[in-house]
Design an enzyme around this catalytic site. Structure first.
Site, short mmCIF file in Angstrom:
data_model
loop_
_atom_site.label_atom_id
_atom_site.label_comp_id
_atom_site.label_asym_id
_atom_site.label_seq_id
_atom_site.Cartn_x
_atom_site.Cartn_y
_atom_site.Cartn_z
N TYR A 115 -15.16 0.70 -7.38
CA TYR A 115 -16.29 1.12 -7.14
C TYR A 115 -17.23 1.18 -8.38
O TYR A 115 -18.43 1.11 -8.40
CB TYR A 115 -16.06 2.87 -6.89
N SER A 118 -10.26 5.20 -5.11
CA SER A 118 -11.17 6.44 -5.28
C SER A 118 -10.79 7.55 -6.51
O SER A 118 -11.44 7.93 -7.38
CB SER A 118 -11.41 7.20 -4.00
N LYS A 151 0.84 -1.30 -0.06
CA LYS A 151 -0.07 0.01 -0.11
C LYS A 151 0.96 1.15 -0.28
O LYS A 151 1.57 1.44 0.94
CB LYS A 151 -0.78 0.02 1.29
N LYS A 192 0.94 10.25 5.15
CA LYS A 192 1.04 8.86 5.77
C LYS A 192 2.30 8.42 5.43
O LYS A 192 2.29 7.02 5.18
CB LYS A 192 -0.44 8.20 5.28
N LYS A 222 -2.06 -1.46 -3.80
CA LYS A 222 -2.94 -0.21 -3.96
C LYS A 222 -2.15 0.96 -3.86
O LYS A 222 -1.28 1.02 -3.10
CB LYS A 222 -3.68 -0.48 -2.55
N ARG A 266 -11.12 9.56 1.29
CA ARG A 266 -11.13 10.28 2.71
C ARG A 266 -12.25 11.28 2.82
O ARG A 266 -12.79 11.44 4.06
CB ARG A 266 -9.61 10.99 2.57
#
Ligand code: PBG
Length: 334
Positions: free
Chosen positions: A321, A282, A202, A225, A256, A212
């Site tokens: 999605y 996303s 990730k 992050k 990811k 988010r």
């Protein structure tokens, strides 16, 4: 692989591209509804949904609506839904207690879906960001994301998710040692059959922005992050993370984001030969939607092409999605 081919004109590769039926006959990779995990955002309330502005076409929904959606997904042959919570701000804290509340949103939704739709798998993320007033995936103290303190909370969170009936846990936090801690806890608490799909590779990515927004974590997050998610320049490190997670008890692994990391998907599937999944995140979704809304790309074709790329790279499946929409179109085309 070394092949010797006859030379032109004996060899004319265009012979196999001449018609639809011939292309269908020789295609190496295809998409089916069974390739998908469909992420759903759940929120408090009844019989309601609200659009996520940065993800046109995606809505958060109340649990009763998530049950209906999961039932429809099962009917389309989608094997798994992944549930993410839109946690009310007043339930967020720096200790992230809501993450292990047996009655938090995703645990309630899991019970409701399990009761009504026994034939669909449920995957839950194990990470603290939807519950953290600091917005991070781990416990924050003096600006530092604490590893071992976070593991203790993740362990409790994982056990409430298993108890609610989750079939697959997806640790997405990137703390060191989390897979081992979660696997041990599952074994010790009589959840031997719960599978772990580790978000192993990730990356610290700018493609997560719309997610988010969807889980309401944008405002809270201070800083990036990068101290726990991977650096975008690294490929060998991704292989080390996958190897570590498999050694600690992961059954499946994930890469990811997806499309910008197809090389990682391909390396992972060839080097480890375990079920490897890609998350079309996303930001990837938002880019396709934005370009489509401007009339710059053919939306439906780009969606299928972007998803097929993951199969070509060797992935066993895709978190997307678009899962529902694509599965629906596949079924109606049959
Ligand atoms: C949380 C989590 C994130 C996503 C899935 N689980 C966001 C993040 O790490 O900041 C991103 C999914 C997406 O962008 O679609 N740990």
């Amino acid at each position: 692989m070394t092949h010797s081919f006859s030379q032109f004109p004996a060899n004319r590769p265009r012979r196999l591209r001449r018609t639809d039926w011939m292309r269908n006959l020789v295609r190496e990779n295809i998409l089916t509804p069974a390739d998908f995990i469909w992420p759903i955002f759940v929120m408090e309330g009844n019989d309601a949904s609200e659009p996520v502005p940065s993800m046109p076409g995606v809505s958060r929904m109340t649990i009763d609506r998530a049950v209906i959606a999961a039932n429809e997904a099962a009917n389309l042959g989608i094997p798994v839904v992944a549930l993410f919570p839109y946690t009310p701000t007043e339930l967020k804290s720096s200790s992230c207690d809501e993450a292990f509340n047996p009655d938090n949103l995703v645990n309630k939704a899991t019970r409701a879906i399990k009761a009504a739709v026994p034939d669909i798998g449920i995957m839950l993320d194990v990470a603290l960001d939807p519950y953290n007033s600091d917005g991070h995936d781990g416990i924050v103290k003096d600006g530092i994301i604490l590893n071992d303190e976070t593991l203790m909370v993740l362990e409790r969170q994982a056990l409430t998710h298993a108890d609610a009936g989750a079939d697959i846990l997806g640790p997405s936090d990137m703390m060191d040692g989390r897979i081992g801690v979660i696997r041990r806890a599952l074994e010790q608490n009589e959840f031997p059959d719960v599978a772990i799909m580790s978000y192993s590779a990730k990356f610290a990515s700018a493609y997560y922005g719309p997610f988010r927004d969807a889980v309401g974590a944008t405002g809270a997050l201070i800083g990036g992050k990068h101290t726990y998610q991977m650096d975008a320049g690294n490929s060998d490190e991704a292989m080390r993370m996958i190897s570590r997670d498999l050694n600690e008890g992961a059954d499946m692994v994930m890469v990811k984001p997806g499309l910008s990391y197809l090389d990682i998907c391909q390396r992972a599937t060839t080097e480890f030969n375990v079920p490897t999944f890609a998350y079309q995140v996303s930001g990837e979704y938002a880019m396709i939607e934005a370009a489509s809304a401007n009339g710059w790309i053919d939306r439906d074709k780009v969606i299928l092409e972007s998803l097929l790329a993951f199969k070509r790279a060797g992935c066993a499946g895709i978190l997307s999605y678009y899962a529902f929409e694509v599965a629906e179109k596949m079924i109606s085309a049959d």
